[in-house]
Motif scaffolding. Structure first.
Motif, PDB file in Angstrom:
ATOM      1  N   ALA A  44      -2.228   0.148   0.315  1.00  0.00           N
ATOM      2  CA  ALA A  44      -2.599   1.532  -0.002  1.00  0.00           C
ATOM      3  C   ALA A  44      -2.806   2.336   1.272  1.00  0.00           C
ATOM      4  CB  ALA A  44      -3.851   1.556  -0.873  1.00  0.00           C
ATOM      5  N   MET A  45      -3.399   1.711   2.289  1.00  0.00           N
ATOM      6  CA  MET A  45      -3.569   2.386   3.575  1.00  0.00           C
ATOM      7  C   MET A  45      -2.216   2.802   4.134  1.00  0.00           C
ATOM      8  SD  MET A  45      -2.922   1.646   7.007  1.00  0.00           S
ATOM      9  CE  MET A  45      -3.005  -0.125   7.227  1.00  0.00           C
ATOM     10  N   MET A  46      -1.248   1.896   4.117  1.00  0.00           N
ATOM     11  CA  MET A  46       0.062   2.215   4.687  1.00  0.00           C
ATOM     12  C   MET A  46       0.745   3.329   3.917  1.00  0.00           C
ATOM     13  SD  MET A  46       1.596  -1.440   6.000  1.00  0.00           S
ATOM     14  CE  MET A  46       1.563  -2.257   4.397  1.00  0.00           C
ATOM     15  N   ALA A  47       0.700   3.265   2.593  1.00  0.00           N
ATOM     16  CA  ALA A  47       1.310   4.321   1.788  1.00  0.00           C
ATOM     17  C   ALA A  47       0.643   5.664   2.047  1.00  0.00           C
ATOM     18  CB  ALA A  47       1.225   3.958   0.302  1.00  0.00           C
ATOM     19  N   ALA A  48      -0.672   5.648   2.264  1.00  0.00           N
ATOM     20  CA  ALA A  48      -1.396   6.886   2.542  1.00  0.00           C
ATOM     21  C   ALA A  48      -0.966   7.489   3.872  1.00  0.00           C
ATOM     22  CB  ALA A  48      -2.900   6.619   2.534  1.00  0.00           C
ATOM     23  N   TYR A  49      -0.801   6.659   4.886  1.00  0.00           N
ATOM     24  CA  TYR A  49      -0.364   7.182   6.184  1.00  0.00           C
ATOM     25  C   TYR A  49       1.082   7.662   6.144  1.00  0.00           C
ATOM     26  CZ  TYR A  49      -4.572   6.336   8.892  1.00  0.00           C
ATOM     27  OH  TYR A  49      -5.849   6.417   9.397  1.00  0.00           O
ATOM     28  N   VAL A  50       1.930   6.971   5.390  1.00  0.00           N
ATOM     29  CA  VAL A  50       3.306   7.455   5.224  1.00  0.00           C
ATOM     30  C   VAL A  50       3.288   8.846   4.602  1.00  0.00           C
ATOM     31  CG1 VAL A  50       5.469   7.097   3.964  1.00  0.00           C
ATOM     32  CG2 VAL A  50       4.382   5.179   5.139  1.00  0.00           C
ATOM     33  N   ALA A  51       2.473   9.028   3.552  1.00  0.00           N
ATOM     34  CA  ALA A  51       2.377  10.335   2.893  1.00  0.00           C
ATOM     35  C   ALA A  51       1.843  11.398   3.842  1.00  0.00           C
ATOM     36  CB  ALA A  51       1.490  10.225   1.654  1.00  0.00           C
TER      37      ALA A  51
END
Length: 302
Positions: free
Chosen positions: A30-37
């Motif tokens: 979830a952290m990675m997806a948040a930073y991608v967004a």
């Protein structure tokens, strides 16, 4: 409850070093997806192909494929998970060591990742760091998060590469030196998180999957809920609850390894988001000034 959203992150790069395909989805997804967004570039490096993983979901539709070519199927699953999260992905290229069981433990398989000389195992990651030029690197702590030989080796390799990639005298011929600014350890097994989720489930009238562990911990506060959890405090919490659905879909992409009725789905996503809307990290090394606690892995770099 203090929830600080991730600020815009264009121009920033994060590299997450993991042992096997599926680890990236169970730890920090979830952290990675948040930073991608938020605009960051995020890459996962998988040290092994997960070739010796057990088939943990008997309901997977590709059982025949899995038994015939588990390594190939795990590559397909990894590609699906990466697409869900929006991340880039690289295979580092070593062979899964398996998880030895028994007393005494059997020897690890010849040639496996955990038995590689450190410099040989770290060289591909040094090359990747010098090529991708991440500002932040995440990995496991010295106990591997949990004591799987490949997780422990992934920690050793990540620490070695983080330090060596910045030194022009080390690993010559593997690219121009690059000094990543911060190294973090993932805290996927934080006892505080499990205890909070336990009481959140109880508060909402649901049966907690952690009741026995929490009771044992509270009976012996000086002990450990998980005997193998190292004593690192959480320094950094990344608010990413709106991306828990991405985490769940990425996990389900690893369908031969992840049971949709199993441990990772024991707490409903909405309950999880209400009671622990973060993913947790320990800042292990920083080459920039920052103030703890943090709500951003790129704190000090903006």
């Amino acid at each position: 409850m203090r929830i600080v959203p991730i600020p815009p992150s264009e121009g920033l790069r994060l590299l997450a070093v993991h042992a096997h395909p599926d680890d990236e989805s169970s730890k920090g997804a979830a952290m990675m997806a948040a930073y991608v967004a938020a605009g960051a570039e995020v890459m996962v490096a998988s040290c092994t192909g997960g070739e010796r993983g057990d088939i943990l979901n008997a309901a997977a539709g590709e059982l025949a494929h899995a038994h015939r070519d588990l390594a190939g199927l795990r590559r397909e699953e990894m590609a699906e998970a990466a697409a869900v999260l929006g991340i880039q992905h690289r295979w580092i290229g070593f062979v899964d060591s398996g998880l030895p069981e028994g007393d005494p433990l059997p020897d690890l398989p010849s040639g496996c990742f955990a038995l590689q000389p450190l410099e040989r195992a770290a060289a591909p990651l040094v090359r990747l760091i010098r090529e991708f030029r991440p500002h932040v690197v995440t990995t496991y702590d010295e106990n591997g998060g949990y004591p799987h030989p490949d997780h422990i080796m992934a920690h050793r390799v990540a620490v070695e590469a983080f330090e060596a990639a910045a030194d022009p005298e080390r690993y010559p011929g593997l690219g121009e030196p690059w000094a990543a600014s911060k190294l973090y350890y993932d805290r996927a097994f934080s006892p505080d998180r499990f205890r909070t989720l336990h009481y959140g489930m109880v508060e909402e009238g649901l049966e907690s999957p952690y009741a026995e562990r929490v009771a044992a911990w509270e009976e012996n506060p000086e002990g450990e809920m998980f005997a193998w959890v190292t004593h690192h405090g959480t320094t950094t919490q990344i608010a990413c609850a709106e991306f828990f659905g991405h985490r769940d879909r990425a996990l389900l992409a690893h369908r031969t390894q992840i049971d949709p009725e199993g441990f990772f789905f024991a707490v409903p996503t909405d309950v999880y988001a209400r009671h622990w809307p973060w993913e947790d990290y320990t800042l292990a090394t920083s080459r920039v000034e920052t103030t703890l606690p943090e709500s951003d892995l790129f704190a000090g770099l903006r």
